[in-house]
Design a protein around this motif. Structure first.
Motif, mmCIF file in Angstrom:
data_model
loop_
_atom_site.group_PDB
_atom_site.id
_atom_site.type_symbol
_atom_site.label_atom_id
_atom_site.label_comp_id
_atom_site.label_asym_id
_atom_site.label_seq_id
_atom_site.Cartn_x
_atom_site.Cartn_y
_atom_site.Cartn_z
ATOM 1 N N ASP A 22 73.920 -21.681 8.973
ATOM 2 C CA ASP A 22 72.310 -21.046 9.114
ATOM 3 C C ASP A 22 71.830 -21.855 10.229
ATOM 4 O O ASP A 22 71.015 -21.105 11.124
ATOM 5 N N VAL A 23 70.944 -22.608 9.486
ATOM 6 C CA VAL A 23 70.151 -23.778 9.653
ATOM 7 C C VAL A 23 70.402 -24.175 11.559
ATOM 8 O O VAL A 23 69.422 -24.183 11.915
ATOM 9 N N THR A 24 71.767 -24.546 11.802
ATOM 10 C CA THR A 24 71.371 -25.166 13.019
ATOM 11 C C THR A 24 72.360 -23.542 14.352
ATOM 12 O O THR A 24 71.600 -23.930 14.807
ATOM 13 N N ASN A 25 72.512 -22.738 13.917
ATOM 14 C CA ASN A 25 72.777 -21.351 14.565
ATOM 15 C C ASN A 25 71.480 -21.050 14.732
ATOM 16 O O ASN A 25 71.228 -20.769 16.658
ATOM 17 N N THR A 26 70.655 -21.038 13.391
ATOM 18 C CA THR A 26 68.507 -20.764 14.321
ATOM 19 C C THR A 26 67.981 -21.562 15.104
ATOM 20 O O THR A 26 67.824 -21.590 15.639
ATOM 21 N N ALA A 27 68.207 -23.057 15.151
ATOM 22 C CA ALA A 27 67.840 -23.720 15.851
ATOM 23 C C ALA A 27 68.425 -22.849 17.422
ATOM 24 O O ALA A 27 66.783 -23.883 18.122
ATOM 25 N N SER A 28 69.718 -24.008 17.692
ATOM 26 C CA SER A 28 69.901 -23.270 19.610
ATOM 27 C C SER A 28 69.556 -21.709 19.756
ATOM 28 O O SER A 28 68.724 -22.224 21.064
ATOM 29 N N VAL A 29 68.759 -20.992 18.578
ATOM 30 C CA VAL A 29 68.082 -19.455 19.299
ATOM 31 C C VAL A 29 66.794 -19.975 19.280
ATOM 32 O O VAL A 29 66.182 -19.559 20.251
ATOM 33 N N LEU A 30 66.515 -20.857 18.625
ATOM 34 C CA LEU A 30 64.582 -20.792 18.118
ATOM 35 C C LEU A 30 64.588 -21.646 20.029
ATOM 36 O O LEU A 30 63.562 -21.156 20.545
ATOM 37 N N ALA A 31 65.204 -22.876 19.944
ATOM 38 C CA ALA A 31 64.826 -23.286 21.168
ATOM 39 C C ALA A 31 64.580 -23.210 22.431
ATOM 40 O O ALA A 31 64.200 -22.994 22.887
ATOM 41 N N SER A 32 65.987 -21.743 22.969
ATOM 42 C CA SER A 32 65.780 -21.307 23.379
ATOM 43 C C SER A 32 64.733 -20.072 23.948
ATOM 44 O O SER A 32 63.963 -20.344 24.955
ATOM 45 N N THR A 33 64.107 -19.377 23.006
ATOM 46 C CA THR A 33 63.374 -18.663 22.879
ATOM 47 C C THR A 33 62.095 -19.287 23.199
ATOM 48 O O THR A 33 61.219 -19.454 23.803
ATOM 49 N N ALA A 34 61.609 -20.347 22.349
ATOM 50 C CA ALA A 34 60.170 -20.964 22.478
ATOM 51 C C ALA A 34 60.724 -22.009 23.391
ATOM 52 O O ALA A 34 59.299 -21.818 24.309
ATOM 53 N N ALA A 35 61.809 -22.510 24.533
ATOM 54 C CA ALA A 35 61.574 -23.278 25.513
ATOM 55 C C ALA A 35 60.452 -22.205 26.310
ATOM 56 O O ALA A 35 60.828 -22.309 27.492
ATOM 57 N N ALA A 36 61.459 -20.828 26.310
ATOM 58 C CA ALA A 36 60.921 -19.695 27.564
ATOM 59 C C ALA A 36 59.297 -19.373 27.642
ATOM 60 O O ALA A 36 59.583 -18.379 28.602
ATOM 61 N N LEU A 37 58.937 -20.274 26.429
ATOM 62 C CA LEU A 37 57.511 -19.000 26.549
ATOM 63 C C LEU A 37 56.941 -19.881 27.696
ATOM 64 O O LEU A 37 56.620 -20.685 27.836
#
Length: 193
Positions: free
Chosen positions: A22-37
């Motif tokens: 859960d933590v690993t999968n979420t980290a990838s999604v968070l990274a792409s969303t945050a990096a696009a901010l």
């Protein structure tokens, strides 16, 4: 027990139920969303942190920012719970520190280094619809936010959370500061100042 302490206990219990996957999968999604901010996409310097345990993962985001040429500052916890800062020079340059934390192994830049940040990623346990953040209660980031305010610095304040950690209301105290945005697996949300 205070309202903040009860909410912290409840949120930490929910995090303990998360699997490593859960933590690993979420980290990838968070990274792409945050990096696009836009706040992070246009930043030259970002003060961030190294996630540990079941915190929403920052490792992928740290690598993404560094690969873009962003100067990434990471906290170094001092004995008085204030934060010094060092440069992120890759995961292989992180060393174990007290309280299960990881910190950069390079030179210390001083507590005021955060004043150069265009954006600050804050660890947290929850945020509400007003942008009020609930931290872990150690006060380290309260000091950082007070330092920024005292200097007149206005970096974008962003917190990474799990979807269920955006709550109806976070108990607040006079020293609490709202954040500008929250990033969850469901997407980003901004708050009006």
């Amino acid at each position: 027990m205070s309202q903040k302490a009860l909410l912290r206990r409840e949120l930490l219990a929910a995090r303990r139920l998360l699997t490593t996957e859960d933590v690993t999968n979420t980290a990838s999604v968070l990274a792409s969303t945050a990096a696009a901010l836009p706040e992070l996409a246009g930043a030259r310097t970002v003060a961030a942190y190294v996630s540990v345990g079941r915190e929403p993962g920052t490792h992928v985001l740290l690598d993404t920012l560094r690969a873009r040429g962003v100067r990434v500052l990471l906290p170094v916890l001092m004995a008085d719970n204030d934060l010094d800062w060092g440069l992120f020079e890759g995961a292989d340059r992180l060393v174990p520190a007290g309280r299960g934390l990881l910190e950069p192994d390079g030179p210390r830049l001083g507590p005021g280094a955060v004043l150069d940040a265009d954006a600050v990623l804050l660890p947290g346990l929850a945020v509400d619809g007003r942008g009020m953040r609930l931290g872990r209660g150690g006060g380290s980031y309260d000091r950082v936010l007070a330092r920024l305010a005292a200097d007149g610095a206005h970096p974008a304040l962003v917190v990474l959370l799990y979807d269920d950690e955006v709550v109806a209301r976070v108990p607040e105290e006079p020293h609490d500061h709202p954040v500008h945005a929250v990033v969850t697996p469901a997407g980003a949300r901004r708050f009006r100042p």
